[in-house]
Design a protein around this motif. Sequence first.
Motif, mmCIF file in Angstrom:
data_model
loop_
_atom_site.group_PDB
_atom_site.id
_atom_site.type_symbol
_atom_site.label_atom_id
_atom_site.label_comp_id
_atom_site.label_asym_id
_atom_site.label_seq_id
_atom_site.Cartn_x
_atom_site.Cartn_y
_atom_site.Cartn_z
ATOM 1 N N VAL A 27 -4.157 13.415 -26.514
ATOM 2 C CA VAL A 27 -2.762 13.099 -26.787
ATOM 3 C C VAL A 27 -1.905 13.226 -25.517
ATOM 4 O O VAL A 27 -0.900 12.532 -25.366
ATOM 5 N N ASP A 28 -2.317 14.070 -24.571
ATOM 6 C CA ASP A 28 -1.575 14.239 -23.327
ATOM 7 C C ASP A 28 -1.612 12.978 -22.453
ATOM 8 O O ASP A 28 -0.723 12.758 -21.640
ATOM 9 N N TYR A 29 -2.636 12.159 -22.604
ATOM 10 C CA TYR A 29 -2.750 10.950 -21.794
ATOM 11 C C TYR A 29 -1.623 9.961 -22.084
ATOM 12 O O TYR A 29 -1.288 9.140 -21.236
ATOM 13 N N VAL A 30 -1.039 10.057 -23.254
ATOM 14 C CA VAL A 30 0.079 9.176 -23.609
ATOM 15 C C VAL A 30 1.252 9.411 -22.655
ATOM 16 O O VAL A 30 1.974 8.481 -22.313
ATOM 17 N N LYS A 31 1.389 10.639 -22.179
ATOM 18 C CA LYS A 31 2.476 10.982 -21.264
ATOM 19 C C LYS A 31 2.424 10.176 -19.966
ATOM 20 O O LYS A 31 3.454 9.940 -19.345
ATOM 21 N N ILE A 32 1.231 9.779 -19.548
ATOM 22 C CA ILE A 32 1.083 9.099 -18.266
ATOM 23 C C ILE A 32 0.713 7.618 -18.415
ATOM 24 O O ILE A 32 0.439 6.947 -17.432
ATOM 25 N N LEU A 33 0.747 7.107 -19.640
ATOM 26 C CA LEU A 33 0.305 5.734 -19.885
ATOM 27 C C LEU A 33 1.089 4.715 -19.072
ATOM 28 O O LEU A 33 0.508 3.876 -18.384
ATOM 29 N N ASP A 34 2.401 4.761 -19.111
ATOM 30 C CA ASP A 34 3.207 3.763 -18.392
ATOM 31 C C ASP A 34 2.962 3.827 -16.887
ATOM 32 O O ASP A 34 2.812 2.795 -16.227
ATOM 33 N N ASP A 35 2.909 5.033 -16.355
ATOM 34 C CA ASP A 35 2.650 5.186 -14.924
ATOM 35 C C ASP A 35 1.247 4.689 -14.572
ATOM 36 O O ASP A 35 1.052 4.045 -13.541
ATOM 37 N N ALA A 36 0.281 4.998 -15.409
ATOM 38 C CA ALA A 36 -1.095 4.576 -15.149
ATOM 39 C C ALA A 36 -1.208 3.046 -15.162
ATOM 40 O O ALA A 36 -1.919 2.468 -14.332
ATOM 41 N N LYS A 37 -0.498 2.394 -16.067
ATOM 42 C CA LYS A 37 -0.511 0.923 -16.097
ATOM 43 C C LYS A 37 0.068 0.355 -14.810
ATOM 44 O O LYS A 37 -0.477 -0.595 -14.236
ATOM 45 N N LYS A 38 1.154 0.927 -14.361
ATOM 46 C CA LYS A 38 1.797 0.458 -13.126
ATOM 47 C C LYS A 38 0.853 0.663 -11.939
ATOM 48 O O LYS A 38 0.709 -0.218 -11.095
ATOM 49 N N LEU A 39 0.211 1.808 -11.886
ATOM 50 C CA LEU A 39 -0.714 2.087 -10.793
ATOM 51 C C LEU A 39 -1.948 1.193 -10.859
ATOM 52 O O LEU A 39 -2.467 0.774 -9.824
ATOM 53 N N GLN A 40 -2.387 0.879 -12.053
ATOM 54 C CA GLN A 40 -3.537 -0.017 -12.196
ATOM 55 C C GLN A 40 -3.215 -1.385 -11.599
ATOM 56 O O GLN A 40 -4.036 -1.980 -10.922
ATOM 57 N N GLU A 41 -2.006 -1.852 -11.826
ATOM 58 C CA GLU A 41 -1.605 -3.162 -11.310
ATOM 59 C C GLU A 41 -1.542 -3.187 -9.791
ATOM 60 O O GLU A 41 -1.910 -4.175 -9.172
ATOM 61 N N GLU A 93 0.836 -1.198 0.000
ATOM 62 C CA GLU A 93 0.000 0.000 0.000
ATOM 63 C C GLU A 93 0.871 1.248 0.000
ATOM 64 O O GLU A 93 0.596 2.215 -0.707
ATOM 65 N N GLN A 94 1.947 1.208 0.769
ATOM 66 C CA GLN A 94 2.861 2.350 0.807
ATOM 67 C C GLN A 94 3.499 2.567 -0.559
ATOM 68 O O GLN A 94 3.639 3.703 -1.000
ATOM 69 N N ALA A 95 3.872 1.486 -1.224
ATOM 70 C CA ALA A 95 4.483 1.600 -2.550
ATOM 71 C C ALA A 95 3.500 2.222 -3.538
ATOM 72 O O ALA A 95 3.875 3.068 -4.351
ATOM 73 N N TYR A 96 2.231 1.825 -3.467
ATOM 74 C CA TYR A 96 1.210 2.416 -4.329
ATOM 75 C C TYR A 96 1.121 3.917 -4.066
ATOM 76 O O TYR A 96 1.088 4.722 -4.996
ATOM 77 N N CYS A 97 1.129 4.298 -2.802
ATOM 78 C CA CYS A 97 1.021 5.719 -2.452
ATOM 79 C C CYS A 97 2.234 6.505 -2.939
ATOM 80 O O CYS A 97 2.091 7.626 -3.435
ATOM 81 N N ALA A 151 -3.003 -0.889 -7.683
ATOM 82 C CA ALA A 151 -4.088 -0.128 -7.044
ATOM 83 C C ALA A 151 -4.947 -0.999 -6.138
ATOM 84 O O ALA A 151 -5.157 -2.179 -6.415
ATOM 85 N N PRO A 152 -5.468 -0.389 -5.084
ATOM 86 C CA PRO A 152 -6.442 -1.090 -4.253
ATOM 87 C C PRO A 152 -7.699 -1.390 -5.068
ATOM 88 O O PRO A 152 -7.979 -0.703 -6.059
ATOM 89 N N ALA A 153 -8.435 -2.363 -4.639
ATOM 90 C CA ALA A 153 -9.616 -2.822 -5.384
ATOM 91 C C ALA A 153 -10.622 -1.708 -5.663
ATOM 92 O O ALA A 153 -11.246 -1.695 -6.723
ATOM 93 N N ASP A 154 -10.746 -0.752 -4.747
ATOM 94 C CA ASP A 154 -11.775 0.269 -4.929
ATOM 95 C C ASP A 154 -11.481 1.260 -6.053
ATOM 96 O O ASP A 154 -12.383 1.981 -6.487
ATOM 97 N N VAL A 155 -10.247 1.290 -6.566
ATOM 98 C CA VAL A 155 -9.944 2.176 -7.703
ATOM 99 C C VAL A 155 -9.280 1.448 -8.879
ATOM 100 O O VAL A 155 -8.919 2.077 -9.866
ATOM 101 N N LYS A 156 -9.142 0.148 -8.775
ATOM 102 C CA LYS A 156 -8.499 -0.620 -9.854
ATOM 103 C C LYS A 156 -9.247 -0.448 -11.183
ATOM 104 O O LYS A 156 -8.631 -0.222 -12.218
ATOM 105 N N ASP A 157 -10.567 -0.515 -11.151
ATOM 106 C CA ASP A 157 -11.351 -0.340 -12.379
ATOM 107 C C ASP A 157 -11.233 1.080 -12.926
ATOM 108 O O ASP A 157 -11.208 1.294 -14.135
ATOM 109 N N ASP A 158 -11.148 2.047 -12.024
ATOM 110 C CA ASP A 158 -10.991 3.440 -12.461
ATOM 111 C C ASP A 158 -9.656 3.619 -13.192
ATOM 112 O O ASP A 158 -9.595 4.293 -14.222
ATOM 113 N N TRP A 159 -8.611 3.004 -12.667
ATOM 114 C CA TRP A 159 -7.319 3.059 -13.369
ATOM 115 C C TRP A 159 -7.431 2.380 -14.724
ATOM 116 O O TRP A 159 -6.823 2.801 -15.699
ATOM 117 N N GLY A 160 -8.253 1.314 -14.801
ATOM 118 C CA GLY A 160 -8.475 0.641 -16.082
ATOM 119 C C GLY A 160 -9.083 1.571 -17.113
ATOM 120 O O GLY A 160 -8.718 1.537 -18.296
#
Length: 124
Positions: free
Chosen positions: A47-61, A24-28, A63-72
């Motif tokens: 096009v700006d979303y491409v800038k955060i794609l890699d980070d968003a994928k890592k966070l999706q993996e 959980e700390q690592a996610y934070c 993420a706590p269950a309550d926001v995992k779908d949102d990251w998806g």
Amino acid sequence: MKRSLALLATVAAGGSVLTACTEEQAYCVDLAKYGAKAVDVDPQKPVDYVKILDDAKKLQESAPADVKDDWGVVVAFAEKAKQAGSDTVELAKLSKQTGGVMTAYKNITSQAKDSCKVDLPALN
């Protein structure tokens, strides 16, 4: 010998508790790093979303269950933007689909503040 075994058992037990806590700390921590990069993302420009794609994928993996779908939702949108590349027609189509991403991001932002004490940049 008994003292060594007792010490080893204590360290092993403590390690399992730390492992559960550090996920959980690592996610934070990753979320805070993401927040610093996301400042440059204009939510109205797919096009700006491409800038955060890699980070968003890592966070999706992680993420706590309550926001995992949102990251998806964020990841899926960023992948569509990446596929669109510089195709202005496709990017214009995506611009009209930002509502779902904005809702997902608001959920992520709320959870980040409540659980991680991390303030993510607001989407306007």
